[in-house]
Design a protein around this motif. Structure first.
Motif, PDB file in Angstrom:
ATOM      1  N   ALA A   1      -3.104   7.813 -12.109  1.00 57.37           N
ATOM      2  CA  ALA A   1      -3.148   8.139 -10.541  1.00 57.37           C
ATOM      3  C   ALA A   1      -3.066   9.765 -10.306  1.00 57.37           C
ATOM      4  N   ALA A   2      -3.543  10.140  -9.305  1.00 56.22           N
ATOM      5  CA  ALA A   2      -3.338  11.568  -8.695  1.00 56.22           C
ATOM      6  C   ALA A   2      -2.848  11.735  -7.480  1.00 56.22           C
ATOM      7  N   PRO A   3      -2.323  12.884  -7.196  1.00 57.87           N
ATOM      8  CA  PRO A   3      -1.565  13.142  -5.850  1.00 57.87           C
ATOM      9  C   PRO A   3      -2.675  13.058  -4.677  1.00 57.87           C
ATOM     10  N   GLY A   4      -2.231  12.186  -3.768  1.00 57.99           N
ATOM     11  CA  GLY A   4      -3.174  11.975  -2.582  1.00 57.99           C
ATOM     12  C   GLY A   4      -3.917  10.829  -2.643  1.00 57.99           C
ATOM     13  N   GLU A   5      -3.868  10.089  -3.845  1.00 54.53           N
ATOM     14  CA  GLU A   5      -4.472   8.701  -4.001  1.00 54.53           C
ATOM     15  C   GLU A   5      -3.767   7.471  -3.505  1.00 54.53           C
ATOM     16  N   HIS A   6      -4.728   6.596  -2.977  1.00 53.75           N
ATOM     17  CA  HIS A   6      -4.035   5.446  -2.343  1.00 53.75           C
ATOM     18  C   HIS A   6      -3.852   4.363  -3.308  1.00 53.75           C
ATOM     19  N   VAL A   7      -2.662   3.641  -3.549  1.00 52.46           N
ATOM     20  CA  VAL A   7      -2.613   2.718  -4.648  1.00 52.46           C
ATOM     21  C   VAL A   7      -1.736   1.732  -3.978  1.00 52.46           C
ATOM     22  N   ARG A   8      -1.578   0.582  -4.796  1.00 48.70           N
ATOM     23  CA  ARG A   8      -0.956  -0.639  -4.415  1.00 48.70           C
ATOM     24  C   ARG A   8       0.177  -0.618  -5.664  1.00 48.70           C
ATOM     25  N   LEU A   9       1.310  -1.107  -4.928  1.00 41.84           N
ATOM     26  CA  LEU A   9       2.668  -1.105  -5.774  1.00 41.84           C
ATOM     27  C   LEU A   9       2.989  -2.562  -5.904  1.00 41.84           C
ATOM     28  N   ALA A  10       3.455  -3.116  -7.074  1.00 41.77           N
ATOM     29  CA  ALA A  10       3.982  -4.693  -7.082  1.00 41.77           C
ATOM     30  C   ALA A  10       4.993  -4.769  -8.042  1.00 41.77           C
TER      31      ALA A  10
ATOM     32  N   PRO B   1       0.697  -1.274   0.255  1.00 37.66           N
ATOM     33  CA  PRO B   1      -0.045  -0.030  -0.094  1.00 37.66           C
ATOM     34  C   PRO B   1       0.849   1.183  -0.115  1.00 37.66           C
ATOM     35  N   GLY B   2       0.587   2.281  -0.834  1.00 40.79           N
ATOM     36  CA  GLY B   2       1.197   3.420  -0.646  1.00 40.79           C
ATOM     37  C   GLY B   2       0.214   4.546  -1.129  1.00 40.79           C
ATOM     38  N   MET B   3       0.765   5.861  -1.245  1.00 34.81           N
ATOM     39  CA  MET B   3       0.041   6.942  -1.339  1.00 34.81           C
ATOM     40  C   MET B   3       0.825   7.809  -2.366  1.00 34.81           C
ATOM     41  N   VAL B   4       0.032   8.422  -3.476  1.00 39.88           N
ATOM     42  CA  VAL B   4       1.070   8.889  -4.587  1.00 39.88           C
ATOM     43  C   VAL B   4       1.423  10.481  -3.934  1.00 39.88           C
ATOM     44  N   GLU B   5       2.542  10.592  -4.353  1.00 41.21           N
ATOM     45  CA  GLU B   5       2.957  12.307  -3.794  1.00 41.21           C
ATOM     46  C   GLU B   5       3.000  13.136  -4.903  1.00 41.21           C
ATOM     47  N   SER B   6       3.453  12.774  -6.048  1.00 40.12           N
ATOM     48  CA  SER B   6       3.340  13.391  -7.100  1.00 40.12           C
ATOM     49  C   SER B   6       3.515  12.856  -8.572  1.00 40.12           C
ATOM     50  N   VAL B   7       3.196  13.659  -9.729  1.00 39.92           N
ATOM     51  CA  VAL B   7       3.063  12.764 -10.921  1.00 39.92           C
ATOM     52  C   VAL B   7       3.599  13.767 -12.033  1.00 39.92           C
ATOM     53  N   GLU B   8       4.698  13.381 -12.411  1.00 40.64           N
ATOM     54  CA  GLU B   8       5.234  14.030 -13.667  1.00 40.64           C
ATOM     55  C   GLU B   8       5.356  13.678 -14.939  1.00 40.64           C
ATOM     56  N   TYR B   9       4.394  14.278 -15.760  1.00 35.52           N
ATOM     57  CA  TYR B   9       4.365  13.984 -17.182  1.00 35.52           C
ATOM     58  C   TYR B   9       5.496  14.244 -17.993  1.00 35.52           C
ATOM     59  N   LEU B  10       5.964  13.696 -18.818  1.00 35.53           N
ATOM     60  CA  LEU B  10       7.149  13.768 -19.678  1.00 35.53           C
ATOM     61  C   LEU B  10       6.847  13.496 -21.083  1.00 35.53           C
ATOM     62  N   GLY B  11       5.686  13.244 -21.490  1.00 37.96           N
ATOM     63  CA  GLY B  11       5.316  13.074 -22.786  1.00 37.96           C
ATOM     64  C   GLY B  11       5.092  11.487 -23.299  1.00 37.96           C
ATOM     65  N   ALA B  12       6.131  10.697 -23.376  1.00 32.39           N
ATOM     66  CA  ALA B  12       6.214   9.387 -23.899  1.00 32.39           C
ATOM     67  C   ALA B  12       5.851   8.390 -22.559  1.00 32.39           C
ATOM     68  N   ASP B  13       6.306   9.118 -21.305  1.00 29.41           N
ATOM     69  CA  ASP B  13       5.931   8.347 -20.068  1.00 29.41           C
ATOM     70  C   ASP B  13       5.517   9.396 -18.857  1.00 29.41           C
ATOM     71  N   SER B  14       5.189   8.998 -17.822  1.00 27.24           N
ATOM     72  CA  SER B  14       5.188   9.617 -16.608  1.00 27.24           C
ATOM     73  C   SER B  14       5.710   9.077 -15.520  1.00 27.24           C
ATOM     74  N   ILE B  15       6.364   9.788 -14.544  1.00 27.74           N
ATOM     75  CA  ILE B  15       6.897   9.440 -13.375  1.00 27.74           C
ATOM     76  C   ILE B  15       5.975   9.524 -12.230  1.00 27.74           C
ATOM     77  N   VAL B  16       5.295   8.368 -11.595  1.00 30.88           N
ATOM     78  CA  VAL B  16       4.723   8.555 -10.267  1.00 30.88           C
ATOM     79  C   VAL B  16       5.366   8.433  -9.201  1.00 30.88           C
ATOM     80  N   THR B  17       5.398   9.267  -8.359  1.00 34.65           N
ATOM     81  CA  THR B  17       6.266   9.084  -7.005  1.00 34.65           C
ATOM     82  C   THR B  17       5.285   8.741  -5.967  1.00 34.65           C
ATOM     83  N   CYS B  18       5.295   7.578  -5.291  1.00 34.45           N
ATOM     84  CA  CYS B  18       4.365   7.131  -4.180  1.00 34.45           C
ATOM     85  C   CYS B  18       5.497   7.228  -2.955  1.00 34.45           C
ATOM     86  N   ARG B  19       4.794   7.313  -1.952  1.00 33.40           N
ATOM     87  CA  ARG B  19       5.277   7.169  -0.582  1.00 33.40           C
ATOM     88  C   ARG B  19       4.602   5.926   0.005  1.00 33.40           C
ATOM     89  N   VAL B  20       5.585   4.931   0.479  1.00 25.38           N
ATOM     90  CA  VAL B  20       5.367   3.572   1.018  1.00 25.38           C
ATOM     91  C   VAL B  20       6.129   3.617   2.347  1.00 25.38           C
TER      92      VAL B  20
END
Length: 221
Positions: free
Chosen positions: A185-194, A151-170
């Protein structure tokens, strides 16, 4: 002609662009017929687009002429795209010596793992399922969002065009995830990382050195 300077022979050095001046420097090395050419951060003062063009040109010339080049750079993109062999230095000592594929796919230490790659490898401690004294490494492109996982929570999302970098706090750790195009995903959203077990790199928490899978199984038994 080889360097694309035939139309510029009447110009003075101050009238040449940065890329053209680099070609002149290469010409000097070619004329001297030196068996080894040392290049010390030759592209550091050029803009991003010109650096990319010069990387291709220098690599093509090196292969065409068969010159051995020792190329010093702090730019990992230059190292990864131009080198047959990379010697990664840290505080004057060799951290790892190998092909670009070896440094990226089998980093010898935590330093090498986090130095090569943008964003760098996630190196995590205290992850469930990891033996005590081990650090777990996983590349951002090998982490997936959703399904069963940590379980983690999204801290930030950086859109780079071909891809995006999603930074999550675990827990106390930050984990970077690379996803194609726009991230859902959007900042503040709870997600699962695998991630797949095959994508995991293990390192000794004290020495920082890579642990082979066989050794890790024996130590955790």
């Amino acid at each position: 002609a080889l360097l694309g300077l035939a139309q510029l022979l009447e110009r003075k050095p101050s009238q040449l662009s940065g890329g053209q001046q680099q070609r002149v420097a290469l010409g000097r090395a070619i004329i001297a017929e030196t068996p080894v050419c040392l290049m010390d951060e030759p592209l550091s003062n050029l803009d991003a687009q010109l650096r990319q063009e010069m990387r291709r040109e220098i690599r093509a010339l090196q292969q065409k002429l068969g010159i051995t080049m020792i190329y010093v750079t702090h730019d990992q993109t230059e190292a990864m795209t131009m080198a047959d062999q990379i010697v990664l230095l840290r505080d004057g000592h060799i951290e790892q010596d190998g092909t670009p594929d070896e440094l990226y796919g089998r980093p010898a230490t935590v330093f090498a793992a986090r130095f090569v790659g943008t964003p760098p490898m996630n190196v995590l401690a205290g992850i469930p399922g990891t033996a005590e004294g081990h650090l777990l490494g996983v590349r951002p492109e090998d982490v997936r969002l959703g399904g069963e996982g940590l379980p983690g929570m999204v801290e930030s999302v950086e859109y780079l065009g071909a891809d995006s970098i999603v930074t999550c706090r675990v827990g106390e750790e930050l984990v970077n995830v690379r996803v194609a195009r726009h991230a859902s995903a959007a900042p503040g959203e709870h997600v699962r990382l695998a991630w797949s077990p095959d994508a995991v790199h293990l390192f000794d928490a004290h020495s920082g050195k890579r642990i082979d899978r066989a050794a890790a199984v024996v130590q955790s038994a």
